[in-house]
Design a protein around this motif. Sequence first.
Motif, PDB file in Angstrom:
ATOM      1  N   LEU A  61      -6.281   6.072  -0.587  1.00  0.00           N
ATOM      2  CA  LEU A  61      -5.489   5.278  -1.519  1.00  0.00           C
ATOM      3  C   LEU A  61      -5.916   3.808  -1.501  1.00  0.00           C
ATOM      4  O   LEU A  61      -5.842   3.109  -2.507  1.00  0.00           O
ATOM      5  CB  LEU A  61      -4.004   5.360  -1.151  1.00  0.00           C
ATOM      6  N   PHE A  96      -9.045   2.555  -0.594  1.00  0.00           N
ATOM      7  CA  PHE A  96     -10.433   2.257  -0.955  1.00  0.00           C
ATOM      8  C   PHE A  96     -10.951   3.061  -2.142  1.00  0.00           C
ATOM      9  O   PHE A  96     -12.087   2.845  -2.585  1.00  0.00           O
ATOM     10  CB  PHE A  96     -11.352   2.494   0.257  1.00  0.00           C
ATOM     11  N   GLY A  97     -10.155   4.012  -2.618  1.00  0.00           N
ATOM     12  CA  GLY A  97     -10.626   4.811  -3.735  1.00  0.00           C
ATOM     13  C   GLY A  97     -11.762   5.743  -3.364  1.00  0.00           C
ATOM     14  O   GLY A  97     -12.764   5.838  -4.073  1.00  0.00           O
ATOM     15  N   PHE A 116      -6.727   5.762  -7.496  1.00  0.00           N
ATOM     16  CA  PHE A 116      -7.850   5.438  -8.378  1.00  0.00           C
ATOM     17  C   PHE A 116      -8.134   6.649  -9.266  1.00  0.00           C
ATOM     18  O   PHE A 116      -7.982   7.794  -8.823  1.00  0.00           O
ATOM     19  CB  PHE A 116      -9.112   5.113  -7.571  1.00  0.00           C
ATOM     20  N   LEU A 130     -13.783   7.566  -8.279  1.00  0.00           N
ATOM     21  CA  LEU A 130     -13.785   7.496  -6.812  1.00  0.00           C
ATOM     22  C   LEU A 130     -15.158   7.043  -6.330  1.00  0.00           C
ATOM     23  O   LEU A 130     -16.183   7.325  -6.947  1.00  0.00           O
ATOM     24  CB  LEU A 130     -13.412   8.845  -6.202  1.00  0.00           C
ATOM     25  N   SER A 131     -15.147   6.327  -5.236  1.00  0.00           N
ATOM     26  CA  SER A 131     -16.378   5.729  -4.716  1.00  0.00           C
ATOM     27  C   SER A 131     -17.011   6.641  -3.670  1.00  0.00           C
ATOM     28  O   SER A 131     -16.321   7.386  -2.974  1.00  0.00           O
ATOM     29  CB  SER A 131     -16.019   4.375  -4.100  1.00  0.00           C
TER      30      SER A 131
END
Lengths: 430, 430
Positions: free
Chosen positions: A206, A208-209, A328, A333-334
């Motif tokens: 939640l 940092f995505g 995100f 998402l990363s």
Amino acid sequence: MGICGLGTVGGGTFNVLQRNAEEIARRAGRAIEVTHIATRHPNPSCNVGDHVQVCDDALALASNPDIDVIVELIGGYDLALKIVMQAIANGKHVVTANKALIAVHGNEIFAAAREKGVMVVFEAAVAGGIPIIKALREGLAANRVQWLAGIINGTGNFILTEMRDKGRTFADVLAEAQALGYAEADPTFDVEGIDAAHKLTILASLAFGIPLQFDKAYTEGITKLTTADVNYAEAFGYRIKHLGIARRTADGVELRVHPTLIPADRLLANVHGVMNAVMVNGDAVGSTLYYGAGAGAEPTASAVVADIIDVARAMATEPSSRVPHLAFGADTLSDLPVLPVGDVETAYYLRLQAQDRPGVLARVASILSERGINIESIMQKDVEEQDGLVPIIILTHRVREQSMNDAIAAMEALDEVAGPLMRIRVEQLD
Amino acid sequence: MGICGLGTVGGGTFNVLQRNAEEIARRAGRAIEVTHIATRHPNPSCNVGDHVQVCDDALALASNPDIDVIVELIGGYDLALKIVMQAIANGKHVVTANKALIAVHGNEIFAAAREKGVMVVFEAAVAGGIPIIKALREGLAANRVQWLAGIINGTGNFILTEMRDKGRTFADVLAEAQALGYAEADPTFDVEGIDAAHKLTILASLAFGIPLQFDKAYTEGITKLTTADVNYAEAFGYRIKHLGIARRTADGVELRVHPTLIPADRLLANVHGVMNAVMVNGDAVGSTLYYGAGAGAEPTASAVVADIIDVARAMATEPSSRVPHLAFGADTLSDLPVLPVGDVETAYYLRLQAQDRPGVLARVASILSERGINIESIMQKDVEEQDGLVPIIILTHRVREQSMNDAIAAMEALDEVAGPLMRIRVEQLD
């Protein structure tokens, strides 16, 4: 709405909904009604009226067309996963308090939920009644989160608090926690940090995505801590807390649960007993902290019911206008990697047992300095312990874990040093 | 979206939106774009590009049909009220950080907004970046809130922290706070508790579902506190904090801002400097606490931007499915009365200066006991102060304020007692 499971949390949820029905309806703008309950055992604390249909088949609820929201409060992975996936497949929204389920199976659950356009919400999965998930998903949405650190297992914090306040041993306090019902008969999830790692995994996603990656979390328990460590930490102005820490670095994300020395004047150091607290640092807001009861029937129910109200409100909303499951958008998402623990940089507390001979301190200090590790303070106690050994306590500056592992191996190989060295990470949290 | 005011908070808001644009879009599911700014002075910290229309007429923005959301960051009552009411009349949603405006004019603003079906959100109005309004409106929505207590003025807390840590006088620290820019040139709003009362008024409405009633809040400042009081409190195990407290009782709601002794081991007692924190106690969740920066450009911007994202999300939602302005449906607000301060029950710290003669302590004690006031501890210092007077410090049990006022008048009338007595309320917050 159907509740699956009428145990501690399920019973608490039912009772809060009933007791505060009027207040909740004034807030939610509509009555929140439990129409179905699935439970294998009646809960003596709940006065379930005739208007509620009770059965023992939770899976049947997930397929019942009269139910629009399933509240999964059974726990565990197997049946809970089946219920949640079936509810989603049938187009129902899901509220759950199940951290293990979300941390381990969340990615597939959310993918299925997106496919069906339904909500899956889980405020109660982390830190009980503290609305930390809402804070991360919504309240801090303007921020690039830098790090978060939390006391997210009440049993572990109860044990550490008792060790410090009363000088009791780990084993002694654990036995009491089990007798009091704080700790499970198998306390592994609590004291080895697995439960905290489940929660940390969720918080990090939640913040940092990034996708949920429980398997990459580094987990270290509190079972080896001694009252001597607690006291030495205190002498240096620190307290030992079992923290879940997630940090964004230039190379990736740190995801780790371990005992941690933190300065005694930090708010987190003053979170006692079974209470939980999470500190979140964002680039705009700076450091914020959220504190409250991390477990228990009604604190957890507080979070479950807040989720139920949110779902009731957002039901008529387009899925694209709802808060994304993991804060995100799923397609944004990363792939920021979770760093191996060897790449994590922290300061260290070290305690080693050495023979009381001249030159030991010098040899230890030079092992550290040869590896570029700066010593902040070093303390050789002249209280002799067994076998003529004296404890040496060292606080270092920040160093990469790999370098410290190497130094520790070298120190343990010294003739004058006996047994394994105790190593606890140190964080300033400022 | 149009921003009115590009001062500290407006500039911070613009900069956070710009710096974190990508992260915010990933969370919000859409880009958040500032199209118009009204300001009388350019803000040198802001790099406003050509795609933003800048003017100096904020009222014009409130009538501009190209703008769907007005962000009011001007402050004060007059122009801000006009802008907000005009924006609402034109069907625009409003985001504001203006606590004075909401506390004093909120009831009429929200009535107009309901009429038009628009949102008016104000997370930044209380405790800067801490998402306390969201916690009260949504996160704790399952609870019947029993009480809340907060450090909600950073300047006041900075002054009290310095007085305690460094033994400095109130006047000395205030002068420094003004020099540092923490306190306004006219510090009345901060040190007399008016700013805190604005925020408390808002929190109490959200907690208890009552209309905003700023005029009924009891407000007492910190200007009369001495370092002696700070030190005596410490000797008894307490710290003095300037708290806003709202409590539900059988007869109504307490709404009061005043210096308060709280036990030194409470988290609120360990909130230092300009930081804010709010403790909320709900019947299900128990005590929870929210901590962070209560002011400053970017912490406040964090809350403003979170509100902007919420508004963007809920724009397409039916008004009846949005969170009500004051957390409870407007037609369900309660007429629970705000109690006059005379009816408030607290424990007390009393300090009086008396001549060092036999019998004084007995006379003081009997004045209290005759009024049914129980003494928890009493301390007569033998350090003689000027004019042969010695201080007597008393901690009492809980008593109704009216009875205490009566007792204080009787003590001050004693021949041996000189000058006015110092009286500070004591709360356990457990």
